[in-house]
Design a protein around this motif. Structure first.
Motif, mmCIF file in Angstrom:
data_model
loop_
_atom_site.group_PDB
_atom_site.id
_atom_site.type_symbol
_atom_site.label_atom_id
_atom_site.label_comp_id
_atom_site.label_asym_id
_atom_site.label_seq_id
_atom_site.Cartn_x
_atom_site.Cartn_y
_atom_site.Cartn_z
ATOM 1 N N THR A 1 0.831 -1.201 0.000
ATOM 2 C CA THR A 1 0.000 0.000 0.000
ATOM 3 C C THR A 1 0.860 1.242 0.000
ATOM 4 O O THR A 1 1.810 1.368 0.776
ATOM 5 C CB THR A 1 -0.903 0.013 1.244
ATOM 6 N N THR A 2 0.543 2.175 -0.902
ATOM 7 C CA THR A 2 1.227 3.454 -0.947
ATOM 8 C C THR A 2 0.531 4.413 -0.004
ATOM 9 O O THR A 2 -0.677 4.631 -0.118
ATOM 10 C CB THR A 2 1.229 4.025 -2.364
ATOM 11 N N ARG A 3 1.277 4.997 0.902
ATOM 12 C CA ARG A 3 0.656 5.883 1.881
ATOM 13 C C ARG A 3 0.182 7.163 1.219
ATOM 14 O O ARG A 3 0.889 7.779 0.427
ATOM 15 C CB ARG A 3 1.645 6.202 3.001
ATOM 16 N N PHE A 4 -1.035 7.582 1.567
ATOM 17 C CA PHE A 4 -1.627 8.807 1.048
ATOM 18 C C PHE A 4 -0.931 10.004 1.688
ATOM 19 O O PHE A 4 -0.829 10.109 2.903
ATOM 20 C CB PHE A 4 -3.120 8.818 1.367
ATOM 21 N N GLU A 5 -0.464 10.925 0.860
ATOM 22 C CA GLU A 5 0.276 12.072 1.366
ATOM 23 C C GLU A 5 -0.584 13.322 1.525
ATOM 24 O O GLU A 5 -0.100 14.365 1.950
ATOM 25 C CB GLU A 5 1.449 12.390 0.420
ATOM 26 N N ARG B 1 -4.874 3.643 12.561
ATOM 27 C CA ARG B 1 -4.703 4.548 11.423
ATOM 28 C C ARG B 1 -4.243 3.775 10.190
ATOM 29 O O ARG B 1 -4.784 3.949 9.094
ATOM 30 C CB ARG B 1 -3.709 5.652 11.747
ATOM 31 N N GLU B 2 -3.236 2.952 10.360
ATOM 32 C CA GLU B 2 -2.690 2.231 9.210
ATOM 33 C C GLU B 2 -3.710 1.274 8.610
ATOM 34 O O GLU B 2 -3.798 1.142 7.378
ATOM 35 C CB GLU B 2 -1.417 1.491 9.629
ATOM 36 N N GLU C 1 -6.401 3.372 6.630
ATOM 37 C CA GLU C 1 -5.903 3.838 5.334
ATOM 38 C C GLU C 1 -5.757 2.697 4.341
ATOM 39 O O GLU C 1 -6.097 2.844 3.154
ATOM 40 C CB GLU C 1 -4.570 4.562 5.521
ATOM 41 N N ALA C 2 -5.259 1.565 4.803
ATOM 42 C CA ALA C 2 -5.071 0.422 3.905
ATOM 43 C C ALA C 2 -6.409 -0.107 3.397
ATOM 44 O O ALA C 2 -6.543 -0.462 2.218
ATOM 45 C CB ALA C 2 -4.295 -0.678 4.627
ATOM 46 N N GLN D 1 -8.082 2.708 0.989
ATOM 47 C CA GLN D 1 -7.365 3.156 -0.215
ATOM 48 C C GLN D 1 -7.898 2.583 -1.531
ATOM 49 O O GLN D 1 -8.058 3.329 -2.504
ATOM 50 C CB GLN D 1 -5.871 2.858 -0.094
#
Length: 264
Positions: A2-6, A85-86, A89-90, A93
């Protein structure tokens, strides 16, 4: 992997049948706002798409959840962890449309999770939409067996809890359904300014759904007294009301405040 959302999150919150879906649809038309789309869940609500905070048949019940202490999640609760949190987001996404500097998530249960989400996503911003308690109760009647008078009390209690929680938020925007449907472009311009985005016009026509509930049960005198601070009165009447806008940057807050109609 997973690419973290910036970018940043904006959470839309409100009771069922108060206009959260309508508001989210207006906001997601902006090219800089990504939203959950084509998900196999009701109204593309993110609460159903994640496993970090269990969402069962006992969670988010219309007419009940917002005043349930077990569903009021704040700082230092058991979900206030990096792992939560992780996982959020995962799980979210894959369902967000690509692009944009903002991700918009709309679930009614956000109303009871704002303080937790601010801890998990410190740069997030929160929009709370209210609706006249009589109209909300009438609109919700087909979903619940809770009597109309109790639903009005429920709305007023939930609004009190949400307003108290908003005092802990760095960036929040409180508006009413009645004002949004009367002046959608003004409120959209204000909301986009609050998100530091260029404005776009509303892409859909709005109608005042309160007109469908002319025979709704009116508030009692005690309920009406509680509702006055929100500009609500018996028989679906609404007085002028200024949106409550907070933001860490004064110029952003003032820009958002400057374009909405204000009471005299």
């Amino acid at each position: 992997m997973t690419t973290r959302f910036e970018g940043r999150y904006v959470f839309v919150a409100g009771l069922h049948r108060t206009g959260t879906s309508m508001l989210a649809c207006l906001l997601k038309d902006h090219p800089e706002i990504a939203a959950i789309s084509d998900a196999p869940v009701p109204e593309n609500e993110g609460c159903f798409l994640q496993g970090a905070i269990a969402h069962t048949a006992h969670s988010g019940i219309p007419g009940r959840y917002a005043t349930d202490p077990a569903q009021h999640l704040i700082e230092e609760c058991r979900f206030d962890t990096l792992a939560t949190r992780e996982r959020l987001e995962a799980d979210w996404q894959p369902w967000f449309t690509p692009g944009g500097q903002w991700r918009l998530e709309k679930s009614p249960v956000n109303l009871t999770r704002m303080r937790l989400y601010q801890q998990l996503f410190p740069l997030s911003q929160f929009i709370v939409i209210l609706r006249h308690p009589e109209a909300m109760a009438a609109a919700l009647a087909k979903w619940t067996d809770v009597p109309a008078n109790d639903l009005i009390d429920y709305a007023l209690d939930a609004y009190d809890i949400a307003l108290a929680d908003m005092e802990y938020l760095h960036s929040s925007y409180l508006l009413r359904y009645e004002d949004l449907v009367q002046a959608p472009n003004s409120y959209l311009e204000s909301l986009f300014a609050w998100l530091d985005l260029a404005p776009i016009a509303a892409t859909q026509d709005l109608r005042d759904g309160n007109a469908d509930y002319g025979g709704a049960q009116p508030m009692t005198a005690a309920q009406a007294q509680r509702a006055r601070r929100l500009g609500y009165f018996p028989e679906l009447q609404a007085d002028a009301f200024d949106p409550a806008i907070t933001h860490p940057l004064r110029l952003v807050r003032e820009a958002a405040e400057s374009v909405v109609p204000h009471k005299d």
